[in-house]
Design a protein around this motif. Structure first.
Motif, PDB file in Angstrom:
ATOM      1  N   LEU A  87       0.829  -1.199   0.000  1.00  0.00           N
ATOM      2  CA  LEU A  87       0.000   0.000   0.000  1.00  0.00           C
ATOM      3  C   LEU A  87       0.868   1.254   0.000  1.00  0.00           C
ATOM      4  O   LEU A  87       0.606   2.207  -0.763  1.00  0.00           O
ATOM      5  CB  LEU A  87      -0.921  -0.004   1.227  1.00  0.00           C
ATOM      6  CG  LEU A  87      -1.811   1.235   1.416  1.00  0.00           C
ATOM      7  CD1 LEU A  87      -2.801   1.361   0.262  1.00  0.00           C
ATOM      8  CD2 LEU A  87      -2.539   1.165   2.756  1.00  0.00           C
ATOM      9  N   LEU A  88       1.904   1.267   0.820  1.00  0.00           N
ATOM     10  CA  LEU A  88       2.801   2.422   0.884  1.00  0.00           C
ATOM     11  C   LEU A  88       3.494   2.658  -0.449  1.00  0.00           C
ATOM     12  O   LEU A  88       3.541   3.790  -0.959  1.00  0.00           O
ATOM     13  CB  LEU A  88       3.832   2.210   1.999  1.00  0.00           C
ATOM     14  CG  LEU A  88       4.873   3.318   2.193  1.00  0.00           C
ATOM     15  CD1 LEU A  88       4.198   4.620   2.594  1.00  0.00           C
ATOM     16  CD2 LEU A  88       5.906   2.906   3.245  1.00  0.00           C
ATOM     17  N   ILE A  91       0.985   3.978  -3.146  1.00  0.00           N
ATOM     18  CA  ILE A  91       0.632   5.394  -3.022  1.00  0.00           C
ATOM     19  C   ILE A  91       1.804   6.269  -3.460  1.00  0.00           C
ATOM     20  O   ILE A  91       1.618   7.277  -4.164  1.00  0.00           O
ATOM     21  CB  ILE A  91       0.213   5.710  -1.575  1.00  0.00           C
ATOM     22  CG1 ILE A  91      -1.093   4.983  -1.235  1.00  0.00           C
ATOM     23  CG2 ILE A  91       0.048   7.212  -1.372  1.00  0.00           C
ATOM     24  CD1 ILE A  91      -1.543   5.157   0.205  1.00  0.00           C
ATOM     25  N   THR A 116       2.382   9.695   2.815  1.00  0.00           N
ATOM     26  CA  THR A 116       2.314   9.061   4.136  1.00  0.00           C
ATOM     27  C   THR A 116       0.962   9.296   4.796  1.00  0.00           C
ATOM     28  O   THR A 116       0.389   8.387   5.410  1.00  0.00           O
ATOM     29  CB  THR A 116       3.445   9.598   5.034  1.00  0.00           C
ATOM     30  OG1 THR A 116       4.707   9.365   4.398  1.00  0.00           O
ATOM     31  CG2 THR A 116       3.436   8.911   6.379  1.00  0.00           C
ATOM     32  N   PHE A 119      -1.472   7.072   3.195  1.00  0.00           N
ATOM     33  CA  PHE A 119      -1.217   5.699   3.638  1.00  0.00           C
ATOM     34  C   PHE A 119      -1.841   5.437   5.007  1.00  0.00           C
ATOM     35  O   PHE A 119      -2.485   4.404   5.227  1.00  0.00           O
ATOM     36  CB  PHE A 119       0.287   5.442   3.684  1.00  0.00           C
ATOM     37  CG  PHE A 119       0.677   4.243   4.496  1.00  0.00           C
ATOM     38  CD1 PHE A 119       0.536   2.968   3.982  1.00  0.00           C
ATOM     39  CD2 PHE A 119       1.160   4.399   5.791  1.00  0.00           C
ATOM     40  CE1 PHE A 119       0.878   1.856   4.743  1.00  0.00           C
ATOM     41  CE2 PHE A 119       1.501   3.294   6.556  1.00  0.00           C
ATOM     42  CZ  PHE A 119       1.359   2.019   6.022  1.00  0.00           C
ATOM     43  N   GLY A 123      -4.678   2.833   5.426  1.00  0.00           N
ATOM     44  CA  GLY A 123      -4.324   1.690   6.260  1.00  0.00           C
ATOM     45  C   GLY A 123      -5.244   1.526   7.451  1.00  0.00           C
ATOM     46  O   GLY A 123      -5.636   0.402   7.807  1.00  0.00           O
TER      47      GLY A 123
END
Length: 506
Positions: A87-88, A91, A116, A119, A123
């Protein structure tokens, strides 16, 4: 050196619909070498984020495990940890952090911070569907660690790319006049801009095949570079090797906009000079009949109380962590040259007031006499001292320990006490001695005295001792006119990679 700020360049795009000269664009194409270069750059940046992202996820999992006191927590979270890493990276990729484009390090830092925040939001949503649990804490912890590690690995990857030459895109400059030559000088002298000038495009005012470009060097005598005239706006195509075409001034734009797109370059940039205005965080606004840059107005300088609070908290923590290192260095200094290990040096502080900063001694006790003897006997060293106020081989420096401390800036650790006292800030222009300040013009001295001096600053993470007075002036002006919380955070995070690389330290 004439100042042209490459950070102000904006990419031209067609007004809409079918791009100008699309047939010529495809016919000329881009050189395979340029495509390969960009893929390598993207791969190196992506690999760096894989490493930093993995470390951030693992470190966050360990922290949450220790805090929760559950030894089997990491085993239960393995699948989620991989999903969070993907996911990080996804993005970061979607926001363009791995594209080979023209962005300043500060812009990239803001993009990374935005990635961030996205994220953490995504998340938390992804994890909270399974119900609240202790594992949920791993997401914000990753959000705190990932930007720092990502910035550090990006600096390391950028240094490797600059050293290999892959970081710089071959660039053609429109025109051969004073502004075009000034831009070529800047790009030749500042490889970190990411643009390598390979020649000029004749706009109808040049009669020669080559152009001499006088390039002042920061660490050596000035040189004269010869760049060819590649061709004309009507008859040249970028298949000769240029990925970027730059118009050095809006006034130099050709009347026929299609002429620029027929060149077939991947990017066409127009330089805009804003003079004294702040330049970080500019926004491009498109209206029906014009394109405008939205200025930020006055530097925010955020809240003085907030800046002071950050200084106190971080300086106290850093002083406690580094106290053993300071003690060991002080003992080593005494063994190398008996005498006091610490000393105070008078510098120019805010509002021009003198402040006494603390340093670990890196020189012999009779340092000034040693310097005077060398400067009298060697005119070349005297010239180097007058230009930089530093020497490459300084006879005053203590062997081994002195060189180590100056190369890594460890001699400045006691200045954390100056930050706690309020004489300095963690981030700001470095406090110079009065003789160094006297070398600048009164206007710049007044500007510099308007902000508190700092333990680290923009000059320290870019040029440091490699920069002469003009470079120091440009870097300090850039910081003072654009100071903000974002810029201070970026400088603090970028200081460690600069110190580890010992960039420009003498």
């Amino acid at each position: 050196m004439p100042h042209v700020d490459a950070r102000l360049a904006r990419t031209l795009s067609p007004a809409g619909g079918k791009p100008f000269g699309v047939g010529e664009w495809r016919r000329g194409g881009l050189p395979e070498k340029g495509t390969r270069r960009r893929r390598i750059v993207a791969a190196v940046l992506f690999a760096g984020d894989i490493v930093s992202g993995t470390l951030a996820v693992v470190a966050a999992a360990v922290i949450v495990t220790v805090a929760a006191g559950q030894t089997n927590l990491i085993g239960r979270m393995q699948t989620q940890m991989w999903l969070l890493l993907l996911l990080l990276l996804g993005i970061n990729c979607s926001l363009g952090l791995y594209r080979s484009n023209i962005r300043s390090p500060m812009e990239r830092f803001r993009l990374r911070a935005t990635a961030t925040l996205l994220f953490v939001f995504a998340g938390m949503l992804m994890w909270i569907r399974e119900g609240p649990s202790v594992e949920l804490a791993i997401v914000p912890v990753i959000g705190m660690i990932a930007p720092v590690l990502g910035l550090w690995t990006e600096h390391l990857a950028g240094a490797l790319l600059v050293k290999s030459g892959l970081h710089r895109a071959p660039t053609a400059i429109v025109g051969t006049g004073a502004s075009s030559r000034a831009l070529a000088r800047l790009l030749l002298n500042r490889p970190a801009c990411g643009l390598h000038p390979i020649g000029f495009i004749d706009d109808g005012t040049c009669s020669d095949d080559v152009v001499d470009v006088f390039v002042p060097r920061q660490d050596a005598d000035s040189i004269s570079a010869v760049l060819p005239v590649l061709g004309t706006l009507d008859g040249w195509c970028a298949d000769a090797g240029a990925e970027v075409v730059i118009v050095p001034d809006c006034e130099d734009l050709p009347r026929d906009a299609a002429a620029l797109y027929r060149l077939g370059a991947r990017q066409v940039l127009v330089i805009t000079r804003l003079g004294e205005f702040p330049t970080f965080g500019l926004q491009v606004r498109n209206a029906d009949c014009f394109v405008a840059l939205e200025l930020n107005g006055q530097p925010s300088d955020y809240s003085k109380e907030l800046k002071r609070g950050i200084d106190l908290v971080l300086a106290l923590a850093l002083l406690l962590l580094t106290a053993p290192i300071i003690g060991l260095l002080a003992l080593t200094i005494k063994l190398a040259d008996p005498g006091p290990a610490f000393y105070g040096q008078w510098r120019v502080g805010r509002y021009g007031r003198p402040i006494r900063i603390l340093k670990l001694r890196t020189m012999y006790r009779d340092a000034e006499e040693r310097l005077e003897r060398v400067l009298v006997s060697d005119p070349e060293l005297r010239k180097q001292w007058q230009r930089h106020f530093k020497l490459v081989r300084d006879p005053r420096i203590l062997p081994h320990v002195g060189s180590l401390m100056r190369r890594t800036s460890l001699d400045e650790l006691p200045q954390l006490w100056n930050v706690i006292r309020g004489d300095m800030s963690l981030v700001g222009p470095r406090p110079f001695p009065s003789y160094h300040m006297d070398a600048f013009d009164p206007q710049f001295k007044a500007l510099r005295a308007s902000v508190p001096p700092g333990l680290t600053g923009l000059w320290q993470i870019s040029s440091r001792s490699n920069g002469d007075l003009d470079v120091q002036r440009a870097e300090d002006c850039l910081y003072i006119k654009n100071r903000s919380l974002w810029l201070d955070l970026y400088i603090l995070m970028a200081t460690l990679p600069a110190v580890v690389r010992a960039m420009g330290a003498k």
